[in-house]
Design an enzyme around this catalytic site. Structure first.
Site, mmCIF file in Angstrom:
data_model
loop_
_atom_site.group_PDB
_atom_site.id
_atom_site.type_symbol
_atom_site.label_atom_id
_atom_site.label_comp_id
_atom_site.label_asym_id
_atom_site.label_seq_id
_atom_site.Cartn_x
_atom_site.Cartn_y
_atom_site.Cartn_z
ATOM 1 N N ASP A 167 0.781 -1.242 0.000
ATOM 2 C CA ASP A 167 0.000 0.000 0.000
ATOM 3 C C ASP A 167 0.812 1.291 0.000
ATOM 4 O O ASP A 167 0.593 2.168 -0.815
ATOM 5 C CB ASP A 167 -0.922 0.029 1.220
ATOM 6 C CG ASP A 167 -1.843 -1.182 1.315
ATOM 7 O OD1 ASP A 167 -1.648 -2.158 0.571
ATOM 8 O OD2 ASP A 167 -2.744 -1.156 2.156
ATOM 9 N N GLU A 397 1.461 -9.289 11.546
ATOM 10 C CA GLU A 397 1.269 -8.880 10.146
ATOM 11 C C GLU A 397 2.632 -8.669 9.475
ATOM 12 O O GLU A 397 2.861 -9.088 8.345
ATOM 13 C CB GLU A 397 0.439 -7.586 10.118
ATOM 14 C CG GLU A 397 0.067 -7.111 8.731
ATOM 15 C CD GLU A 397 -0.895 -5.920 8.753
ATOM 16 O OE1 GLU A 397 -1.182 -5.390 9.846
ATOM 17 O OE2 GLU A 397 -1.357 -5.517 7.663
HETATM 18 C C1 DGY Z 1 -5.998 -1.706 4.081
HETATM 19 O O1 DGY Z 1 -7.146 -1.343 4.290
HETATM 20 O O2 DGY Z 1 -5.021 -1.330 4.742
HETATM 21 C C2 DGY Z 1 -5.756 -2.697 3.050
HETATM 22 O O3 DGY Z 1 -4.405 -2.962 2.862
HETATM 23 C C3 DGY Z 1 -6.419 -2.377 1.744
HETATM 24 O O4 DGY Z 1 -6.413 -3.532 1.007
#
Ligand code: DGY
Length: 426
Positions: A167, A397
């Site tokens: 992201d 994570e």
């Molecule tokens: C989030 O909401 O952080 C996710 O990575 C989007 O897919």
């Protein structure tokens, strides 16, 4: 921990995050089905519940659109704990989904599931399920070849940073600058109420994410129009390598099922990728990097995705040697490889999402690729570091490459799945 303890803990996480046919990445932070998460989760289930492993991918593919598109989130059940939810995406589909996709790992996982079933004499029991999955995977990859490779470069052109799965990688900073955030309006993030904001993307990044969602929605999620007009169109090195690998696996499945025409079609995409992928080689930094298709500029960042060329089955002495040199340099700077951003970069942050932390799933792909390409020492370093992070700290994570601290959500499904898939030597 005794050697069996992490195994039991990893299984317990997958069971606890199972919502009946699909697994949430983490019940608080990500309470729906995510596309590439499920592809990795299936590999974990396969170690103790083969039936459930296949179901994970079958459930995901039930959300496929008629044009082959496979969404990055499936909102099987409502949950107010996540933003942006279904009403923001406004795709109008049943089941309710997002309007962007994610790295195409599923075909590679299905091949793994199939081979593991065959290896234990259960191939015939699963053949019909493979037959049913194959055309859906093919349709998704065909969608990539058109809607995410509009200019036929042999690459994956991402339309959203969320689509890449990485992201807030700095690779998207400069390509994100032209995105107009002036009309985004007010919104309330939910991620930062679950997690320390130091581990998450910034407000500017979120504004850009939402502006792109609003643009997609304004087209009625017309993927051809998005491919031609989206303000963010970056050839992502991670997705391009992952799709190349997945196409090799899909071609193998086509051959297995005696589908010659389909194998030929997939082979065409592989040839196109092998011809085109050199565009992602950055001569200045001597590494694989993402490149903005709108400006032609390379990101110039060495990230963990740069090391996926081995997993993609690419080999060439000069580039491989350069990537190995980067590997050794970075490995000498951190306790745990492979940081999501080169620690020599001034923007490196050890706990901020994709700007430093180590991700088990990326390591799994890097390690697999290195092992397949005959580099057992580096492959072992990646695998051992990944397993040690989990032994010491549990199934987060992501993790700091400097001291191993967990970052993001805990009891994370895909991390637990990688333990199960990798700990006993696969
Ligand atoms: C989030 O909401 O952080 C996710 O990575 C989007 O897919």
């Amino acid at each position: 921990m005794s050697p069996n303890e992490p195994d039991a803990a990893a299984r317990a996480i997958l069971k606890a995050n199972d919502r009946g046919g699909y697994t949430v990445p983490n019940g608080r932070v990500y309470p729906f089905q995510w596309n590439w998460d499920s592809a990795f989760v299936a590999l974990g289930f396969d170690r103790f519940d083969r039936e459930r492993a296949w179901t994970e991918i079958e459930t995901l593919l039930r959300a496929q659109w008629d044009d082959g598109f496979l969404p990055h989130i499936v909102f099987w059940k409502d949950d107010p704990g996540y933003f942006p939810g279904p009403s923001v995406w406004g795709t109008g589909k049943q089941p309710v989904t997002s309007g962007i996709t994610q790295p195409p790992v599923a075909a590679t996982s299905v091949r793994k599931l199939w081979e593991s079933a065959k290896a234990t004499g259960e191939g015939e029991r699963y053949r019909a399920r493979l037959e049913a999955l194959f055309p859906k995977l093919l349709a998704w990859h065909r969608w990539f070849a058109t809607c995410r490779d509009f200019e036929q470069r042999g690459l994956v052109v991402a339309m959203h940073p969320w689509e890449t799965g990485r992201d807030n990688s700095p690779e998207w900073d400069v390509p994100g600058e032209p995105i107009d955030v002036s009309k985004v309006g007010d919104y309330v993030r939910r991620d930062t109420s679950h997690l320390d904001s130091k581990m998450r993307p910034t407000k500017l990044e979120y504004d850009r994410y939402l502006a792109l969602v609003q643009f997609g929605r304004s087209t009625g999620w017309d993927h051809a129009r998005i491919a031609a007009e989206n303000p963010f169109r970056v050839a992502d090195v991670g997705m391009s390598m992952i799709l190349l690998r997945a196409n090799r696996d899909l071609a193998a499945l086509a051959n297995e099922l005696g589908k010659c025409d389909e194998a030929g079609e997939v082979r065409g995409w592989i040839d196109r990728a092998e011809r085109g992928i050199g565009w992602l080689w950055d001569e200045d930094v001597n590494a694989w990097c993402s490149r903005d298709t709108l400006t032609g500029r390379s990101s110039g960042f060495v990230t963990s995705a740069s090391f996926l060329s081995f997993y993609a089955g690419l080999s060439g002495p000069r580039r491989d040697a350069a990537m190995r040199a980067h590997f050794d340099r970075i490995a000498g700077m951190v306790e745990f490889v492979m940081p999501s951003l080169d620690p020599a970069d001034p923007g490196f942050q050890m706990i901020r999402y994709w700007r430093g932390p180590v991700w088990a799933v990326v390591n799994y792909m890097i390690g697999t690729g290195l092992a397949e390409m005959g580099d057992p020492d580096r492959a072992n370093r990646v695998r051992e570091d990944t397993l040690e992070l989990m032994r010491r700290n549990g199934f987060y994570e992501a993790y700091s490459p400097i001291d191993g601290t967990g970052s993001g959500g805990d009891d994370f499904s895909w991390t637990a799945a990688i333990w199960l898939a990798w700990a006993d030597g696969d």
